[in-house]
Structure formats: structure tokens, C-alpha cells
Design a protein around this motif. Structure first.
Motif: not given
Length: 341
Positions: A316-333
């Protein structure tokens, strides 16, 4: 498979937690460790009794593991995970999924093409108080969320970054406090309030500019889509603050506001209902020592992940879950004028 053959790749600080957790999982055995640093590799060999290798390819060829735990520096996550998945070897990746959104998306594509199982180590979702809060929200016992907030106020100094040369650099860490310390809490906030539809934020280096390239402080406002209902997404918002400039590692705080209660999750879970009732849930176990902020739930997550690997079922904690936080962080940067990656 009767026995799950496990390899641990990357023998830094967090690898010891993984090694101990694997030892606690029935019918899972560490059959190899991988680390280019001779001293750390020798220590892991002594700890596990398993052979050590300087490269991932050597390890995969020699011991043919069923699953690899990646505890490597961030910039190696995607390449190492893809190499494993291409061989249909299951992978549990320590956070973050990858050191950049682009690398994370490449890893997600490799996972889709593989018969192996991919998991991301967001172990705080397995904390008993974290799961209790998710249960209260799912059942409607605390009403409907209208917003929330979270904060991570920790301390990192020059010695911390000097201890591992990959830390504090864009090319190898991929970010600072958001990517390396606060990502777990950011994950919890969007897990509770729903997928993030809009990000406004800023990141800066306030206290460690003479030590690191990456940010040590960030402030973010998020809008969430609750229950997949885009029409009410603007009504659910949250604020998030993170810093490595505190004088200590203060307790992490996540707060959720609903139409009938105020909820605070730090060490305990405290629910204050609008009718005056107060419910307190205390964790069954808490971390101790210098790194108590790692929590105590790695073993629970790893046990669950290994069960999914045995059954060849998606985790259940797969690539899609990992990408959620990366997208948020990338948007802030992307929104931060002082950030040059």
C-alpha cells in the motif's frame, strides 16, 4: 517461498534499524549486505553474519535475494531500485522515494514493468496513535475535517552534515529539511486530509547557509481534495512548517480541525470534542535515546512488507505514495527564489 532472503544495501545509521527489524520477522533472513565504505561494511557483516559486497551488482549476482532494503544516500535510491526491479527483486526504499521528482517518476515506471513488489518506508503510518487517528477520520467519529497544521522543529548542526558528505547537497540529498527530516510528517498530513491539489510555499537557508546548499527552513500552505470530491477541495487547507534551526529536536506536531473536534497528535493523540469530551490515546511504545525521532514502527512496516512480498501482492505504500510527497516538495522548491538546484 519458505524463507525470505533479504539483503540490506547501504550500511549507514538507519541500516541497523532494518537489520534488527528483519531479525524480528519470522522466516526472514539477511543473506547479504552492501556498502562501499570498508569500515561500515565490516560492521554490518559482523552484525548480521552475512557476506558483504562493495556494489549492488555483486550482491545481486552472488546471493540472489528475494528482497532488498535500500538504506543508501538519496541520489542512489532510483538507480539501485531500478536495478533490483529489472531483475524482479522486490525493494523496500527508505524515504524519500528518490532524490528528485524526475528520478522518482522513472522509478515508478520501472515498478510498473516489474513483477516484484516496491515499498516506501513511511514507518510513522504504522505508529499506533497515527493509525488510531486515521481510524477516527475514516469512521467519522471526530466529524468532517476542515483543515489542519503540522510542524517539525529540529536541530541539525555542521557536524551532522560533515558526518556524511552526501547530506546538504542538491546533487546527492535532493533537498534539506523537507526531503530528509520533515517528509514523514508531510506524508502524514496529506494522508489525513487528502491528496494535495495546490501548493504555495517557500524554502530558504536561514541558519546553515555557510554549511549546506539546501534549505534548512520551509513554510507551506496546502489545499486538499477530501474523499475525491474536487468541489470541496478549497474548503480543506493546511499549513506546514519545518526547520532544522531549532536548539533541540522538539516533538513533531500534527493537528487536525474538524467540524466537531480539535485533534492533536504528538507523542499522545488528544481529541477535544466540541461538546467538552476529551479522549487521550497514548502510544504502546515510544522511541528512546538520541534517535527517538525514528519512532518504533519500522518492524511493523517491514513485517507487513515481507508478507506482501511472499504473496506477491502490491504494497500500500508504493511508488504513487512516494511521489505524492516528492511533488509537494518539488513545487515548494520551484516557488522559492533562493533555491538553485
Amino acid at each position: 517461498m519458505s524463507e525470505l532472503r533479504v539483503a540490506v544495501v547501504g550500511c549507514g545509521d538507519i541500516s541497523a534499524v532494518h537489520i534488527d527489524a528483519v531479525a524480528a520477522v519470522p522466516d526472514s533472513t539477511v543473506v547479504g549486505v552492501c556498502e562501499p565504505h570498508e569500515g561500515r561494511r565490516a560492521a554490518a557483516e559482523a552484525r548480521t553474519g552475512a557476506p558483504g559486497f562493495a556494489s549492488l551488482t555483486e550482491l545481486l549476482d552472488a546471493v540472489e535475494p528475494d528482497v532488498v532494503h535500500l538504506c543508501t544516500p538519496h541520489h542512489l535510491h532510483a538507480d539501485h531500485a531500478v536495478e533490483c526491479l529489472t531483475r524482479d527483486v522486490s525493494v523496500l526504499v527508505e524515504k524519500p522515494l528518490a532524490h528528485s521528482l524526475t528520478a522518482g517518476e522513472r522509478l515508478a515506471m520501472a515498478a510498473e514493468d516489474s513483477e516484484a513488489v516496491l515499498g516506501v518506508c513511511f514507518q510513522n503510518r504504522y505508529n499506533d496513535t497515527s493509525r488510531k487517528l486515521r481510524e477516527l477520520l475514516d469512521t467519522g467519529a471526530v466529524g468532517t475535517p476542515v483543515g489542519g497544521r503540522a510542524s517539525v522543529s529540529w536541530h541539525r548542526d555542521a557536524a551532522y552534515y560533515a558526518d556524511r558528505d552526501w547530506r546538504g547537497r542538491w546533487a546527492t540529498a535532493g533537498g534539506g529539511v523537507l526531503m530528509n527530516q520533515a517528509i514523514h510528517t508531510l506524508d502524514l498530513l496529506q494522508w489525513y486530509l487528502g491528496p494535495v491539489t495546490d501548493v504555495k510555499g517557500i524554502a530558504a537557508t536561514l541558519g546553515l547557509s555557510d554549511v549546506i546548499e539546501v534549505e534548512d527552513t520551509a513554510a507551506i500552505q496546502l489545499h486538499h481534495r477530501a474523499d475525491g470530491d474536487a468541489e470541496i477541495s478549497a474548503e480543506i487547507s493546511s499549513v506546514f512548517h519545518a526547520t532544522n534551526c531549532d536548539v533541540e529536536n522538539a516533538p513533531i506536531v500534527v493537528e487536525i480541525v474538524t467540524d466537531s473536534a480539535s485533534i492533536r497528535l504528538d507523542t499522545d493523540l488528544v481529541v477535544r470534542h466540541d461538546d467538552g469530551r476529551v479522549e487521550v490515546t497514548r502510544p504502546e511504545a515510544t522511541g528512546t535515546g538520541q534517535r527517538d525521532y525514528w519512532g518504533v514502527s519500522h518492524t511493523a512496516l517491514i513485517t507487513d512488507f515481507h508478507q506482501h512480498v511472499r504473496a506477491r501482492k502490491p504494497f500500500w505504500l508504493d511508488a504513487a505514495v512516494g511521489l505524492e510527497t516528492l511533488r509537494i516538495i518539488d513545487a515548494v522548491y520551484e516557488q522559492s527564489p533562493g533555491i538553485t538546484r
